[in-house]
Design a protein around this motif. Structure first.
Motif, PDB file in Angstrom:
ATOM      1  N   PHE A  22      27.826   8.637   8.454  1.00 41.04           N
ATOM      2  CA  PHE A  22      27.290  10.215   8.294  1.00 41.04           C
ATOM      3  C   PHE A  22      29.125  10.763   7.501  1.00 41.04           C
ATOM      4  CE2 PHE A  22      25.044  10.529  12.076  1.00 41.04           C
ATOM      5  CZ  PHE A  22      23.506  10.534  11.333  1.00 41.04           C
ATOM      6  N   ALA A  23      30.104   9.619   7.667  1.00 41.72           N
ATOM      7  CA  ALA A  23      31.004  10.410   6.876  1.00 41.72           C
ATOM      8  C   ALA A  23      30.699   9.821   5.213  1.00 41.72           C
ATOM      9  CB  ALA A  23      32.280   9.527   7.640  1.00 41.72           C
ATOM     10  N   GLY A  24      31.284  10.755   4.533  1.00 41.64           N
ATOM     11  CA  GLY A  24      30.726  11.199   3.476  1.00 41.64           C
ATOM     12  C   GLY A  24      29.940  10.741   2.922  1.00 41.64           C
ATOM     13  N   ALA A  25      28.662  11.441   3.388  1.00 46.01           N
ATOM     14  CA  ALA A  25      26.913  11.110   3.357  1.00 46.01           C
ATOM     15  C   ALA A  25      26.881  12.007   2.899  1.00 46.01           C
ATOM     16  CB  ALA A  25      26.248  10.532   4.412  1.00 46.01           C
ATOM     17  N   ASP A  26      25.957  12.742   1.944  1.00 45.28           N
ATOM     18  CA  ASP A  26      25.291  13.770   1.238  1.00 45.28           C
ATOM     19  C   ASP A  26      24.461  14.136   2.233  1.00 45.28           C
ATOM     20  OD1 ASP A  26      24.794  15.912   0.404  1.00 45.28           O
ATOM     21  OD2 ASP A  26      24.105  15.138  -1.434  1.00 45.28           O
ATOM     22  N   LEU A  27      24.307  15.371   3.180  1.00 39.51           N
ATOM     23  CA  LEU A  27      22.259  15.374   3.850  1.00 39.51           C
ATOM     24  C   LEU A  27      22.588  16.952   4.083  1.00 39.51           C
ATOM     25  CD1 LEU A  27      23.521  13.914   7.047  1.00 39.51           C
ATOM     26  CD2 LEU A  27      22.907  12.616   5.819  1.00 39.51           C
ATOM     27  N   TRP A  37      18.795   1.682  16.239  1.00 41.15           N
ATOM     28  CA  TRP A  37      19.509   1.594  17.119  1.00 41.15           C
ATOM     29  C   TRP A  37      21.460   1.123  16.330  1.00 41.15           C
ATOM     30  CZ3 TRP A  37      15.373  -2.538  17.755  1.00 41.15           C
ATOM     31  CH2 TRP A  37      15.217  -2.059  18.996  1.00 41.15           C
ATOM     32  N   GLY A  38      22.371   1.773  16.844  1.00 39.48           N
ATOM     33  CA  GLY A  38      23.164   2.456  15.890  1.00 39.48           C
ATOM     34  C   GLY A  38      23.089   3.408  15.811  1.00 39.48           C
ATOM     35  N   CYS A  39      22.837   4.430  15.619  1.00 37.45           N
ATOM     36  CA  CYS A  39      22.893   4.964  14.619  1.00 37.45           C
ATOM     37  C   CYS A  39      23.873   6.145  15.448  1.00 37.45           C
ATOM     38  CB  CYS A  39      21.659   6.335  15.051  1.00 37.45           C
ATOM     39  SG  CYS A  39      22.147   7.579  14.123  1.00 37.45           S
ATOM     40  N   PRO A  40      25.003   6.100  14.737  1.00 40.40           N
ATOM     41  CA  PRO A  40      26.187   7.564  15.272  1.00 40.40           C
ATOM     42  C   PRO A  40      25.745   8.815  15.688  1.00 40.40           C
ATOM     43  CG  PRO A  40      25.858   7.974  12.489  1.00 40.40           C
ATOM     44  CD  PRO A  40      25.265   6.714  13.145  1.00 40.40           C
ATOM     45  N   PRO A  41      26.395   9.688  16.793  1.00 45.56           N
ATOM     46  CA  PRO A  41      26.023  11.210  17.149  1.00 45.56           C
ATOM     47  C   PRO A  41      25.585  11.879  16.146  1.00 45.56           C
ATOM     48  CG  PRO A  41      27.641   9.794  18.291  1.00 45.56           C
ATOM     49  CD  PRO A  41      27.545   9.306  17.144  1.00 45.56           C
ATOM     50  N   VAL A  42      24.695  12.547  16.153  1.00 43.24           N
ATOM     51  CA  VAL A  42      24.577  14.030  15.175  1.00 43.24           C
ATOM     52  C   VAL A  42      24.989  14.760  16.102  1.00 43.24           C
ATOM     53  CG1 VAL A  42      22.961  14.865  13.716  1.00 43.24           C
ATOM     54  CG2 VAL A  42      22.727  12.338  14.448  1.00 43.24           C
ATOM     55  N   VAL A  46      28.109  17.323  11.869  1.00 44.98           N
ATOM     56  CA  VAL A  46      27.200  16.368  11.083  1.00 44.98           C
ATOM     57  C   VAL A  46      26.283  17.602  10.583  1.00 44.98           C
ATOM     58  CG1 VAL A  46      26.070  14.892  10.932  1.00 44.98           C
ATOM     59  CG2 VAL A  46      27.340  14.409  11.694  1.00 44.98           C
ATOM     60  N   LEU A  47      25.595  18.435  11.450  1.00 43.34           N
ATOM     61  CA  LEU A  47      24.437  19.592  10.775  1.00 43.34           C
ATOM     62  C   LEU A  47      25.625  20.131  10.483  1.00 43.34           C
ATOM     63  CD1 LEU A  47      23.161  19.849  14.707  1.00 43.34           C
ATOM     64  CD2 LEU A  47      21.829  18.501  12.961  1.00 43.34           C
ATOM     65  N   ALA A  48      26.866  20.922  10.597  1.00 44.65           N
ATOM     66  CA  ALA A  48      27.006  22.016   9.258  1.00 44.65           C
ATOM     67  C   ALA A  48      26.628  21.446   8.243  1.00 44.65           C
ATOM     68  CB  ALA A  48      28.193  22.197   9.026  1.00 44.65           C
ATOM     69  N   GLY A  49      26.827  19.969   7.970  1.00 45.50           N
ATOM     70  CA  GLY A  49      26.317  20.105   6.645  1.00 45.50           C
ATOM     71  C   GLY A  49      25.195  19.745   6.037  1.00 45.50           C
ATOM     72  N   ALA A  50      24.118  19.435   7.443  1.00 46.09           N
ATOM     73  CA  ALA A  50      22.381  18.976   7.157  1.00 46.09           C
ATOM     74  C   ALA A  50      21.962  20.565   7.123  1.00 46.09           C
ATOM     75  CB  ALA A  50      22.531  18.517   7.401  1.00 46.09           C
ATOM     76  N   PRO A  51      21.928  21.531   6.401  1.00 46.82           N
ATOM     77  CA  PRO A  51      21.481  22.582   6.939  1.00 46.82           C
ATOM     78  C   PRO A  51      19.490  22.661   7.009  1.00 46.82           C
ATOM     79  CG  PRO A  51      22.767  23.124   4.821  1.00 46.82           C
ATOM     80  CD  PRO A  51      22.664  21.818   5.268  1.00 46.82           C
ATOM     81  N   ARG A  52      19.164  21.700   6.206  1.00 47.81           N
ATOM     82  CA  ARG A  52      18.273  21.413   6.415  1.00 47.81           C
ATOM     83  C   ARG A  52      17.237  20.976   7.360  1.00 47.81           C
ATOM     84  NH1 ARG A  52      16.264  20.682   0.187  1.00 47.81           N
ATOM     85  NH2 ARG A  52      13.816  21.486   1.532  1.00 47.81           N
ATOM     86  N   LEU A  53      17.856  19.976   7.914  1.00 54.15           N
ATOM     87  CA  LEU A  53      17.604  19.379   8.956  1.00 54.15           C
ATOM     88  C   LEU A  53      16.841  20.150  10.011  1.00 54.15           C
ATOM     89  CD1 LEU A  53      17.788  16.450   9.267  1.00 54.15           C
ATOM     90  CD2 LEU A  53      19.253  16.790  10.841  1.00 54.15           C
TER      91      LEU A  53
END
Length: 307
Positions: A22-27, A37-42, A46-53
């Motif tokens: 998630f580092a540097g990803a535009d969400l 498998w292997g997904c880093p913690p949300v 991370v959620l702060a950068g993904a307001p529509r999730l």
């Protein structure tokens, strides 16, 4: 991910792209995370950068590794393909149960060594599956599926689970009674602090001579040192798809004991079976797209006692 799965994913959703972390990803425009498998913690960050999730669809088993408390507090809905992963584990377990009672490993080894006829009945009196007792420890998703797969056979099935409140059509007993009565004890409980060494040294000692322990769940459920001693003595058999450590050291006696079958965590989805999990996750994503609730939704209240 196969081209067929990628094509279907593109038909269902507007895919923004893949991210390894998630580092540097535009969400900022992301509404659904499609994870595996292997997904880093949300995390909250991370959620702060993904307001529509609004949703996480996991094309694998447990979501404990990446769905955080912040996700539940945000009201994000979560789906998991754990039920699809349960199928090959249950199939593996069924085969292990039937082979254990039939003494297939013993007979195959002796046949290979002797290169000729043996008196099976004298060597293994009463072997076979008719009216044998199978104990299922843990009425988990996999444990319940194993019970279903065992129904066509002439076996007595017991189940032990302190959280079980419904009738599964088999006898529900305490763990002590289950291990004392069973010819095969198959473990399907989650790895929790309270289940560590659930199958303890005293309970292993209480098992019938010649009984088999099957572990396709988690290694921590068994006192492995005590089990190894029982197997080395020749009193018990073991089928272990999980061990501590996950890959045994080269000098582990479990590799060479004739009454132990050890596999390197292969009971779950592998190879072509992975497509079943992807298909289930895509079905869930399609339901979300159509405004329907998940069929395999994860509830935070149940995570404390699940894998």
């Amino acid at each position: 991910m196969t081209s067929e799965i990628e094509s279907r994913l593109a038909e269902i959703a507007d895919v923004q792209g893949r991210v390894g972390g998630f580092a540097g990803a535009d969400l900022s425009q992301t509404e659904v995370l499609f994870t595996s498998w292997g997904c880093p913690p949300v995390t909250a960050e991370v959620l702060a950068g993904a307001p529509r999730l609004k949703a996480i669809v996991h094309a694998a088993g447990s979501v404990k590794g990446h769905v955080t408390q912040a996700c539940w507090e945000r009201g994000i809905v979560v789906s998991s393909a754990a039920s699809a992963n349960a199928e090959p584990v249950a199939e593996f377990t069924l085969a292990a149960i039937l082979f254990a009672n039939k003494r297939v490993l013993d007979i195959a080894r002796l046949y290979r060594e002797r290169r000729g006829r043996l008196d099976w009945d004298a060597r293994f009196p009463g072997f076979g599956n008719y009216r044998r007792v199978v104990g299922i420890v843990g009425a988990s998703r996999i444990g319940r599926r194993v019970i279903e797969l065992l129904r066509p056979f002439d076996l007595e099935v017991l189940v032990s689970d302190p959280y079980l409140r419904e009738d599964l059509g088999v006898a529900q007993v305490g763990l002590e009674e289950l291990v004392a009565r069973s010819d095969v004890v198959s473990l399907h409980a989650p790895d929790l602090p309270e289940t560590r060494h659930l199958l303890s040294r005293p309970l292993l000692a209480a098992m019938r001579d010649g009984a088999t322990v099957i572990n396709t769940a988690r290694a921590a459920l068994v006192d492995q040192e005590a089990l190894t001693a029982e197997v080395a003595s020749g009193r018990l058999y073991a089928v272990l798809d999980h061990t501590e450590p996950e890959f045994l050291p080269a000098d582990s006696p479990l590799y060479d004991l004739p009454n132990a079958l050890v596999t390197p965590h292969i009971a779950g989805s592998l190879g072509g079976e992975l497509a079943r999990m992807a298909d289930l996750a895509l079905d869930e994503l399609d339901r979300y797209r159509r405004g329907l609730p998940f069929l395999h939704g994860v509830e935070p209240a149940t995570l404390s006692r699940s894998a």
